[in-house]
Design an enzyme around this catalytic site. Structure first.
Site, PDB file in Angstrom:
ATOM      1  N   ASP A 251       0.885  -1.166   0.027  1.00 56.74           N
ATOM      2  CA  ASP A 251       0.034   0.085  -0.053  1.00 56.74           C
ATOM      3  C   ASP A 251       0.808   1.316  -0.020  1.00 56.74           C
ATOM      4  O   ASP A 251       1.539   1.320   0.954  1.00 56.74           O
ATOM      5  CB  ASP A 251      -0.895   0.071   1.291  1.00 56.74           C
ATOM      6  CG  ASP A 251      -1.977  -0.967   1.185  1.00 56.74           C
ATOM      7  OD1 ASP A 251      -1.929  -1.980   0.286  1.00 56.74           O
ATOM      8  OD2 ASP A 251      -2.778  -1.255   2.348  1.00 56.74           O
ATOM      9  N   ASP A 407     -13.291  -4.082  -1.306  1.00 61.10           N
ATOM     10  CA  ASP A 407     -12.965  -3.918   0.002  1.00 61.10           C
ATOM     11  C   ASP A 407     -14.257  -3.804   1.090  1.00 61.10           C
ATOM     12  O   ASP A 407     -14.907  -2.842   1.040  1.00 61.10           O
ATOM     13  CB  ASP A 407     -12.443  -2.136   0.027  1.00 61.10           C
ATOM     14  CG  ASP A 407     -11.272  -2.009  -0.525  1.00 61.10           C
ATOM     15  OD1 ASP A 407     -10.179  -2.673  -0.368  1.00 61.10           O
ATOM     16  OD2 ASP A 407     -11.210  -1.302  -1.758  1.00 61.10           O
TER      17      ASP A 407
HETATM   18  O1  1PR Z   1     -10.617   2.814  -5.149  1.00 63.38           O
HETATM   19  O2  1PR Z   1      -9.811   2.019  -7.290  1.00 63.38           O
HETATM   20  O3  1PR Z   1      -8.735   4.131  -6.210  1.00 63.38           O
HETATM   21  O4  1PR Z   1      -8.254   1.875  -5.346  1.00 63.38           O
HETATM   22  C1  1PR Z   1      -7.877   2.151  -3.987  1.00 63.38           C
HETATM   23  C2  1PR Z   1      -7.134   0.923  -3.815  1.00 63.38           C
HETATM   24  O5  1PR Z   1      -6.377   1.128  -2.480  1.00 63.38           O
HETATM   25  C3  1PR Z   1      -8.137  -0.340  -3.395  1.00 63.38           C
HETATM   26  O6  1PR Z   1      -7.546  -1.497  -3.783  1.00 63.38           O
HETATM   27  C4  1PR Z   1      -8.282  -0.374  -1.675  1.00 63.38           C
HETATM   28  O7  1PR Z   1      -8.205  -1.630  -1.243  1.00 63.38           O
HETATM   29  C5  1PR Z   1      -6.752   0.318  -1.545  1.00 63.38           C
HETATM   30  N1  1PR Z   1      -6.796   0.898  -0.085  1.00 63.38           N
HETATM   31  C6  1PR Z   1      -7.437   2.333   0.041  1.00 63.38           C
HETATM   32  N2  1PR Z   1      -7.095   2.619   1.185  1.00 63.38           N
HETATM   33  C7  1PR Z   1      -6.432   1.938   1.763  1.00 63.38           C
HETATM   34  C8  1PR Z   1      -6.004   1.844   3.331  1.00 63.38           C
HETATM   35  O8  1PR Z   1      -5.196   0.901   3.842  1.00 63.38           O
HETATM   36  N3  1PR Z   1      -6.109   2.808   4.002  1.00 63.38           N
HETATM   37  N4  1PR Z   1      -5.568  -0.449   1.255  1.00 63.38           N
HETATM   38  C9  1PR Z   1      -6.222   0.716   1.134  1.00 63.38           C
HETATM   39  C10 1PR Z   1      -6.018  -1.428   1.183  1.00 63.38           C
HETATM   40  C11 1PR Z   1      -5.818  -3.662   1.896  1.00 63.38           C
HETATM   41  C12 1PR Z   1      -4.766  -4.709   1.109  1.00 63.38           C
HETATM   42  C13 1PR Z   1      -3.797  -4.949   2.357  1.00 63.38           C
HETATM   43  C14 1PR Z   1      -4.501  -6.208   2.976  1.00 63.38           C
HETATM   44  C15 1PR Z   1      -3.627  -7.174   3.651  1.00 63.38           C
HETATM   45  N5  1PR Z   1      -5.291  -2.383   1.683  1.00 63.38           N
HETATM   46  O9  1PR Z   1      -4.217  -4.102   0.324  1.00 63.38           O
HETATM   47  O10 1PR Z   1      -2.842  -4.956   1.979  1.00 63.38           O
HETATM   48  O11 1PR Z   1      -5.638  -5.983   3.551  1.00 63.38           O
HETATM   49  O12 1PR Z   1      -3.193  -6.589   4.779  1.00 63.38           O
HETATM   50  P1  1PR Z   1      -2.481  -7.704   6.132  1.00 63.38           P
HETATM   51  O13 1PR Z   1      -1.957  -8.619   5.257  1.00 63.38           O
HETATM   52  O14 1PR Z   1      -1.760  -6.779   6.499  1.00 63.38           O
HETATM   53  O15 1PR Z   1      -3.574  -7.960   6.835  1.00 63.38           O
HETATM   54  P2  1PR Z   1      -9.539   2.907  -6.065  1.00 63.38           P
END
Ligand code: 1PR
Length: 548
Positions: A251, A407
């Site tokens: 991320d 998500d």
């Molecule tokens: O909506 O098309 O612009 O895409 C945005 C992308 O960014 C989406 O795929 C969304 O999942 C991701 N995103 C947005 N905000 C966050 C955040 O964390 N604040 N990350 C985010 C989402 C989820 C996974 C994470 C897993 C594994 N992160 O990528 O890496 O949950 O984590 P873990 O192994 O530590 O539990 P758009």
């Protein structure tokens, strides 16, 4: 034979503009060779080694070859048995036709027609991932990389029996996805792979190197490796068929100092509890390289604040991708901000333009989050119109290039409350909940559940689902098996499980219980709790098919 290229470290590559050839370019250049791009038919005639990395659909490839006047030169080149390497679609076009584009004639160098996989429903199509290629004989092309796993991504294939019956001796290696099909083909100096060597890590690079350096591809290798052919029966699918993929996710966002960093959330909150700063867990390029060297099967970048700005103007992210793709030779997926937008000057950019920019920078797949939710909502309201981001990107680059990232978060129901959504129960049976899809990085919930989104995404042309779970994100309690099972059983495309990995056994638990194709993790890898290598070692000891 004309020796204009090849002998001086140059290889001719046929790119007709249908897709991303940057990965191949990077792989060839990393091996110390220069590329001479085909600009007109004379480049094909003058080539001494030619690579055709077909991308897109069979019909589009043949249309482009005809349109550019390449067909005669290419056919003459192949009939003269000059050194050739076709990749994926570059293999398919050698045949008379394909079920992918009925009625479109192929080059017809080899007899037969390419068909769609006909496999049981538990095996997903597109077939995406790492399969073992089992050689039928010694060869210069596969010298030193016999019985290795390579990266496949395709929905159409050539059955090994059919090809062997029509062109005896031309099947060099086979593999399995419910049925035995051609992994590598060689007849004289004509070689072709169903997989992508440029995305197949060190084994793929070695194969490319063998092709580029060989003086006589049809000769016998100077040293032969004592390999034994892996039996390719359906019962051996576990050994030779698809390995379970381990995906490293980064991320990425700017921290408060304006630097692009890899961060990690707790249920999507990426600021640490004490100072409120954006957590900084490393530099994107360095971490991606580390994960590649540790054995990641795929690396995924999510630009997590992209919804705030102008995606394509985010040059640092593009630069990250460019640099990573020069050194990391497994598939790269990029998500965040793939949508239509209007820039500060009032210029409209389509989601397809945004995706194209990322593909040109080195991405192999794009992942759509928020925009996929909006597209699914429109799909349920008024059907398909061909205009959504999923449809337009999938149409040009193929379903395998489009991932939909979901998500979802749990929405608990009160006693007696009913909902039209797909409902699950807690393990003690006391709570009922559904999984609400969110947009803008989890900031806004929508009236659509995870199953509905996955189903619509597949209908619109997505090739894969990346299934997060906000409740489990960063919690290290293991994956949400019930959610994964529910979504996986609703679609026929592969699903990548995400969120919650805390130790190596969480991966094997998830693969055992859900049969999911891939599992992604972020926090445990960034913090060094466990390395990818250790996860794979554990999977191997556990008996899970794995690329090592
Ligand atoms: O909506 O098309 O612009 O895409 C945005 C992308 O960014 C989406 O795929 C969304 O999942 C991701 N995103 C947005 N905000 C966050 C955040 O964390 N604040 N990350 C985010 C989402 C989820 C996974 C994470 C897993 C594994 N992160 O990528 O890496 O949950 O984590 P873990 O192994 O530590 O539990 P758009």
């Amino acid at each position: 034979m004309c020796a204009r290229h090849g002998s001086n470290g140059e290889v001719t590559v046929l790119d007709y503009g249908a897709g991303n050839v940057r990965s191949l370019q990077n792989a060839i250049e990393s091996l110390g060779f220069n590329i001479h791009w085909v600009n007109d038919a004379s480049d094909i005639r003058n080539a001494s080694k030619l690579i055709f990395p077909g991308v897109g659909s069979f019909g589009a490839a043949m249309h482009n070859l005809n349109d550019r006047g390449y067909v005669d030169a290419l056919t003459d080149y192949l009939k003269a048995d000059r050194p050739f390497l076709g990749i994926c679609l570059g293999l398919h076009t050698l045949f008379e036709g394909s079920e992918e584009s009925p009625g479109v004639p192929g080059l017809g160098i080899l007899p037969g027609t390419v068909g769609r996989f006909r496999v049981a429903s538990h095996l997903k199509v597109p077939h995406i991932g790492w399969n073992l290629a089992s050689p039928t004989r010694d060869s210069i092309l596969l010298a030193g990389v016999e019985n290795k796993r390579y990266y496949f991504v395709h929905s159409f294939r050539l059955r090994a029996d059919d090809v062997e019956r029509e062109s005896k001796g031309s099947v060099l290696a086979t593999t399995l996805h419910g049925e035995e099909y051609v992994a590598v083909l060689q007849r004289g100096h004509l070689c072709a792979t169903q997989f992508h060597p440029e995305k197949s890590g060190s084994a793929g690079l070695r194969l490319l190197d063998n092709f580029l350096r060989a003086e006589d591809l049809a000769g016998t290798p100077s040293t032969t490796t004592a390999f034994s052919r892996v039996p390719t029966t359906i019962g051996d699918n576990g050994k030779i068929g698809l390995a379970k993929r381990v995906v490293a996710c980064l991320d990425v966002r700017e921290n408060d100092a304006g630097d692009l960093v890899v961060t990690k959330g707790d249920q999507y909150d990426v600021r640490d509890k004490e100072g409120g700063h954006v957590r900084n867990l490393g530099k994107p390029v360095e971490l991606a390289e580390r994960y590649y060297n540790e054995g990641a099967d795929e690396v995924c970048f999510l630009n997590i604040t992209s919804f705030r700005g102008e995606p394509v103007s985010e040059a640092p992210m593009l630069e990250v991708l460019r640099r990573v793709s020069r050194r990391v030779f497994v598939p790269l997926c990029i998500g965040g901000g793939i949508r239509d937008y209007i820039d500060k000057e009032g210029v409209h950019h389509s989601a397809l333009d945004v995706a194209a920019t990322y593909f040109r920078a080195g991405a192999d797949k794009v992942s759509l989050g928020s925009d996929a939710v909006y597209a699914a909502e429109r799909y349920y309201a008024s059907g398909m119109d061909g205009a959504s981001s999923i449809e337009t990107i999938s149409h040009v680059y193929g379903a395998q290039a489009v991932v939909v990232s979901i998500d979802p978060r749990r929405v608990y129901l009160t006693d007696g409350e009913s909902t039209r959504h797909n409902v699950l129960h807690s393990s003690d049976g006391k709570k009922r909940f559904w999984y609400q899809c969110t947009v803008k990085g989890g900031r806004e919930g929508r009236d659509i559940d995870a199953v509905e989104l996955a189903v619509a995404a597949q209908k619109l042309g997505a090739g894969e689902i990346l299934l997060n779970c906000m409740d489990e994100d960063g919690q290290k309690n293991g994956y949400d098996h019930e959610l994964i099972r529910m979504v996986r059983s609703a679609v026929s495309i592969p699903v990548i499980a995400s969120s919650g990995a805390g130790k190596a056994s969480h991966f094997t638990d998830c693969f055992d219980v859900t049969e999911v194709e891939a599992a992604l993790a972020a926090g445990i890898f960034h913090r060094g709790t466990v390395t990818i290598n250790e996860v794979k070692q554990h999977m191997f000891s556990h008996g899970t098919p794995v690329r090592r």
